[in-house]
Design a protein around this motif. Structure first.
Motif, short mmCIF file in Angstrom:
data_model
loop_
_atom_site.label_atom_id
_atom_site.label_comp_id
_atom_site.label_asym_id
_atom_site.label_seq_id
_atom_site.Cartn_x
_atom_site.Cartn_y
_atom_site.Cartn_z
N ILE A 143 -5.35 0.44 17.09
CA ILE A 143 -6.25 0.02 16.01
C ILE A 143 -6.33 1.15 15.00
CG2 ILE A 143 -8.61 -0.64 15.43
CD1 ILE A 143 -8.87 -1.72 18.30
N LYS A 144 -6.25 0.79 13.71
CA LYS A 144 -6.22 1.81 12.67
C LYS A 144 -6.88 1.25 11.40
CE LYS A 144 -2.51 4.45 10.39
NZ LYS A 144 -1.05 4.56 10.34
N THR A 145 -7.76 2.05 10.79
CA THR A 145 -8.36 1.65 9.51
C THR A 145 -7.46 2.15 8.40
OG1 THR A 145 -10.58 1.77 10.45
CG2 THR A 145 -10.40 1.84 8.06
N ILE A 146 -7.06 1.24 7.52
CA ILE A 146 -6.13 1.59 6.44
C ILE A 146 -6.74 1.21 5.10
CG2 ILE A 146 -3.84 1.15 5.46
CD1 ILE A 146 -2.95 0.29 8.29
N ARG A 147 -6.77 2.16 4.18
CA ARG A 147 -7.14 1.87 2.79
C ARG A 147 -5.84 1.82 2.01
NH1 ARG A 147 -12.29 2.06 1.33
NH2 ARG A 147 -13.78 3.00 2.75
N PHE A 148 -5.70 0.83 1.14
CA PHE A 148 -4.43 0.69 0.42
C PHE A 148 -4.64 0.09 -0.95
CE2 PHE A 148 -5.15 -3.25 2.64
CZ PHE A 148 -4.74 -4.23 1.73
N GLY A 149 -3.64 0.19 -1.79
CA GLY A 149 -3.63 -0.42 -3.11
C GLY A 149 -4.29 0.43 -4.17
N GLN A 150 -3.64 0.53 -5.31
CA GLN A 150 -4.19 1.30 -6.42
C GLN A 150 -5.33 0.53 -7.06
OE1 GLN A 150 -1.32 2.28 -9.43
NE2 GLN A 150 -2.88 2.78 -10.91
N GLN A 151 -6.46 1.19 -7.21
CA GLN A 151 -7.62 0.58 -7.85
C GLN A 151 -7.28 0.28 -9.31
OE1 GLN A 151 -10.31 -1.27 -7.37
NE2 GLN A 151 -11.42 0.28 -6.24
N GLY A 152 -7.48 -0.93 -9.74
CA GLY A 152 -7.24 -1.28 -11.14
C GLY A 152 -5.80 -1.59 -11.49
N ALA A 153 -4.92 -1.62 -10.51
CA ALA A 153 -3.52 -1.97 -10.79
C ALA A 153 -3.46 -3.43 -11.22
CB ALA A 153 -2.65 -1.76 -9.56
N SER A 154 -2.67 -3.72 -12.25
CA SER A 154 -2.65 -5.08 -12.77
C SER A 154 -1.61 -5.94 -12.06
CB SER A 154 -2.37 -5.06 -14.27
OG SER A 154 -1.12 -4.46 -14.50
N THR A 155 -1.82 -6.12 -10.77
CA THR A 155 -0.97 -7.03 -10.00
C THR A 155 -1.83 -8.23 -9.66
OG1 THR A 155 -1.62 -6.00 -7.93
CG2 THR A 155 0.37 -5.18 -8.98
N ALA A 156 -1.24 -9.39 -9.66
CA ALA A 156 -2.08 -10.58 -9.52
C ALA A 156 -1.67 -11.42 -8.34
CB ALA A 156 -2.01 -11.38 -10.82
N LYS B 226 -10.51 5.20 -5.53
CA LYS B 226 -9.05 5.19 -5.65
C LYS B 226 -8.37 3.95 -5.07
CE LYS B 226 -7.88 10.13 -5.88
NZ LYS B 226 -8.86 10.53 -6.77
N LYS B 227 -8.82 3.49 -3.91
CA LYS B 227 -8.13 2.40 -3.21
C LYS B 227 -8.84 1.06 -3.41
CE LYS B 227 -4.98 5.09 -1.78
NZ LYS B 227 -3.69 4.98 -2.42
N SER B 228 -8.04 -0.01 -3.56
CA SER B 228 -8.61 -1.30 -3.91
C SER B 228 -8.92 -2.20 -2.71
CB SER B 228 -7.66 -2.05 -4.84
OG SER B 228 -6.47 -2.39 -4.17
N HIS B 229 -8.35 -1.90 -1.54
CA HIS B 229 -8.54 -2.75 -0.36
C HIS B 229 -8.71 -1.90 0.90
CE1 HIS B 229 -6.78 -5.71 -3.06
NE2 HIS B 229 -7.13 -6.67 -2.22
N ILE B 230 -9.27 -2.53 1.93
CA ILE B 230 -9.36 -1.91 3.26
C ILE B 230 -9.04 -2.98 4.30
CG2 ILE B 230 -11.83 -2.36 3.53
CD1 ILE B 230 -12.00 0.40 4.97
N VAL B 231 -8.44 -2.53 5.41
CA VAL B 231 -8.17 -3.44 6.51
C VAL B 231 -8.26 -2.64 7.81
CG1 VAL B 231 -5.65 -3.10 6.50
CG2 VAL B 231 -6.58 -5.22 7.39
N VAL B 232 -8.74 -3.27 8.87
CA VAL B 232 -8.69 -2.65 10.19
C VAL B 232 -7.52 -3.33 10.89
CG1 VAL B 232 -9.90 -2.17 12.34
CG2 VAL B 232 -11.16 -2.19 10.19
N ALA B 233 -6.38 -2.63 10.93
CA ALA B 233 -5.15 -3.19 11.47
C ALA B 233 -5.13 -3.04 12.99
CB ALA B 233 -3.94 -2.49 10.86
N LYS B 234 -4.65 -4.07 13.66
CA LYS B 234 -4.53 -4.04 15.12
C LYS B 234 -3.17 -4.57 15.50
CE LYS B 234 -6.75 -5.42 19.39
NZ LYS B 234 -7.89 -6.06 20.02
N GLU B 235 -2.45 -3.79 16.28
CA GLU B 235 -1.14 -4.20 16.78
C GLU B 235 -1.09 -3.79 18.24
OE1 GLU B 235 2.84 -4.46 14.28
OE2 GLU B 235 2.51 -2.44 15.03
N GLY B 236 -1.14 -4.77 19.13
CA GLY B 236 -1.21 -4.46 20.56
C GLY B 236 -2.55 -3.77 20.85
N ASP B 237 -2.48 -2.57 21.44
CA ASP B 237 -3.70 -1.82 21.75
C ASP B 237 -4.08 -0.85 20.63
OD1 ASP B 237 -3.97 -3.10 24.12
OD2 ASP B 237 -3.04 -1.53 25.33
#
Length: 95
Positions: free
Chosen positions: A40-53, A27-38
């Motif tokens: 930390i959170k793993t986030i999956r985002f973006g629609q798989q196959g969405a035609s954005t360039a 389902k999700k097209s990207h993953i990132v391990v976001a860190k802000e201060g202390d």
């Protein structure tokens, strides 16, 4: 330096706040391990196959410009939440 954070290894990314494509995810097209201060959170985002360039291309169609503007308008409140929101990363990586 201490041992690499296990969350980075599990997500398969090179470092904090470095998004990566996930072509095999259903389902999700990207993953990132976001860190802000202390925090930390793993986030999956973006629609798989969405035609954005990514960034606007020279000669981009009006339809695509409107699609991009609609996404930014629709998700503006969530994008403003910053690095710990999926909308922020989708805006940066896909739109």
């Amino acid at each position: 330096m201490s041992k690499k954070d296990p969350r980075l290894e599990r997500a398969g990314v090179s470092g904090f706040n470095k998004p990566k494509r996930t072509p095999k995810h259903p389902k999700k097209s990207h993953i990132v391990v976001a860190k802000e201060g202390d925090k930390i959170k793993t986030i999956r985002f973006g629609q798989q196959g969405a035609s954005t360039a990514g960034k606007p291309k020279a000669g981009e169609s009006d339809k695509m410009k409107k699609k991009r503007a609609s996404f930014k308008a629709r998700h503006r409140a969530n994008i403003k939440k910053g690095k710990m929101s999926a909308a922020y990363w989708a805006n940066r990586a896909k739109w």
